[in-house]
Design a protein around this motif. Structure first.
Motif, mmCIF file in Angstrom:
data_model
loop_
_atom_site.group_PDB
_atom_site.id
_atom_site.type_symbol
_atom_site.label_atom_id
_atom_site.label_comp_id
_atom_site.label_asym_id
_atom_site.label_seq_id
_atom_site.Cartn_x
_atom_site.Cartn_y
_atom_site.Cartn_z
ATOM 1 N N GLY A 97 0.809 -1.219 0.000
ATOM 2 C CA GLY A 97 0.000 0.000 0.000
ATOM 3 C C GLY A 97 0.839 1.265 0.000
ATOM 4 O O GLY A 97 0.307 2.370 -0.056
ATOM 5 N N PHE A 98 2.163 1.105 0.054
ATOM 6 C CA PHE A 98 3.061 2.263 -0.025
ATOM 7 C C PHE A 98 3.105 2.778 -1.465
ATOM 8 O O PHE A 98 2.896 2.025 -2.418
ATOM 9 N N HIS A 99 3.419 4.056 -1.580
ATOM 10 C CA HIS A 99 3.596 4.690 -2.885
ATOM 11 C C HIS A 99 4.980 5.323 -2.928
ATOM 12 O O HIS A 99 5.369 6.023 -1.989
ATOM 13 N N ALA A 100 5.696 5.063 -4.027
ATOM 14 C CA ALA A 100 7.052 5.579 -4.194
ATOM 15 C C ALA A 100 7.030 6.882 -4.978
ATOM 16 O O ALA A 100 6.371 6.988 -6.007
ATOM 17 N N VAL A 101 7.778 7.851 -4.458
ATOM 18 C CA VAL A 101 8.000 9.109 -5.157
ATOM 19 C C VAL A 101 9.515 9.231 -5.310
ATOM 20 O O VAL A 101 10.248 9.091 -4.327
ATOM 21 N N MET A 102 9.974 9.463 -6.527
ATOM 22 C CA MET A 102 11.416 9.569 -6.770
ATOM 23 C C MET A 102 11.991 10.742 -5.983
ATOM 24 O O MET A 102 11.481 11.858 -6.041
ATOM 25 N N SER A 103 13.037 10.467 -5.217
ATOM 26 C CA SER A 103 13.741 11.528 -4.503
ATOM 27 C C SER A 103 14.291 12.523 -5.520
ATOM 28 O O SER A 103 14.672 12.136 -6.630
ATOM 29 N N GLU A 104 14.339 13.773 -5.144
ATOM 30 C CA GLU A 104 14.903 14.797 -6.030
ATOM 31 C C GLU A 104 16.423 14.864 -5.933
ATOM 32 O O GLU A 104 17.054 15.526 -6.735
ATOM 33 N N VAL A 105 17.016 14.158 -4.951
ATOM 34 C CA VAL A 105 18.463 14.286 -4.732
ATOM 35 C C VAL A 105 19.245 12.973 -4.816
ATOM 36 O O VAL A 105 20.468 13.003 -4.942
ATOM 37 N N VAL A 106 18.572 11.828 -4.706
ATOM 38 C CA VAL A 106 19.247 10.538 -4.841
ATOM 39 C C VAL A 106 18.392 9.613 -5.716
ATOM 40 O O VAL A 106 17.199 9.855 -5.901
ATOM 41 N N ASP A 107 18.997 8.572 -6.233
ATOM 42 C CA ASP A 107 18.323 7.621 -7.108
ATOM 43 C C ASP A 107 17.636 6.544 -6.276
ATOM 44 O O ASP A 107 18.019 5.369 -6.300
ATOM 45 N N ALA A 108 16.633 6.957 -5.507
ATOM 46 C CA ALA A 108 15.916 6.049 -4.618
ATOM 47 C C ALA A 108 14.531 6.624 -4.324
ATOM 48 O O ALA A 108 14.322 7.832 -4.421
ATOM 49 N N PRO A 109 13.592 5.745 -3.937
ATOM 50 C CA PRO A 109 12.238 6.223 -3.674
ATOM 51 C C PRO A 109 12.041 6.748 -2.252
ATOM 52 O O PRO A 109 12.599 6.220 -1.296
ATOM 53 N N VAL A 110 11.242 7.787 -2.160
ATOM 54 C CA VAL A 110 10.727 8.270 -0.879
ATOM 55 C C VAL A 110 9.357 7.609 -0.733
ATOM 56 O O VAL A 110 8.568 7.589 -1.676
#
Length: 187
Positions: A97-110
């Motif tokens: 149920g989590f949703h990933a948003v691309m970090s603006e500073v690293v290549d990983a999801p928030v």
């Protein structure tokens, strides 16, 4: 006063519930629950991630990861991403149920739902112990967990800690004192 010995056990309070999020080589988000971790240095975080975890491989490929703080509202999802392996279920992030948003500073999801995120670049990874150190490049939090001055409010974060003795998740939040002040009374 007598004390009871419990031997060698990984018992410490609080033990943060840290949800480590990464992208794999195809850009698919993954998350795992890492109970053994915390601040390593003033601008670094350290977590123990066994080399067999998909998260460990993703970190080594992408050289980035996020550390998201588990909260009371998402106990089930936080537990689930620790229960199911990304090696055997590529859709576990979506199922949580989590949703990933691309970090603006690293290549990983928030992780959008969680209240606090440390966005990190890989500093080191010890394959024998799994100890992974990341440089904190940014800390982000949604406005819903900020106080009237724009600072992170721990009461609104509702961070959870793992109780390794009773196997429970406990909510943190009560003020017990004031750092850099209360001890002055003993000077």
């Amino acid at each position: 006063m007598s004390r009871i010995d419990f031997g060698v056990k990984p018992v410490m309070y609080p033990m943060p519930v840290l949800i480590i999020a990464t992208y794999d080589e195809n850009g698919v988000p993954n998350a795992m629950n890492a109970a053994w971790g915390g601040i390593h240095d003033t601008n670094q975080v350290g977590v123990c991630i066994d080399v067999g975890h998909k998260t460990s491989r993703n970190i080594l490929v992408r050289k980035c990861f996020t550390v998201n703080v588990g909260d009371a509202a998402h106990v089930v999802a936080c537990y689930y991403v620790g229960l199911v392996s990304g090696n055997s279920d590529a859709g576990k992030f979506e199922k949580s149920g989590f949703h990933a948003v691309m970090s603006e500073v690293v290549d990983a999801p928030v992780i959008e739902e969680l209240p606090l995120c440390l966005e990190c670049r890989l500093v080191s990874h010890d394959p024998s112990s799994g100890y992974t150190v990341g440089e904190i490049v940014n800390v982000s939090a949604p406005e819903r967990v900020l106080d009237e001055n724009g600072n992170i409010d721990p009461a609104k974060v509702e961070a959870i800690t793992f109780d390794p003795v009773h196997h429970k998740y406990l909510k943190l939040g009560e003020v017990a004192g004031t750092a850099f002040k209360d001890g002055n009374a003993l000077k």
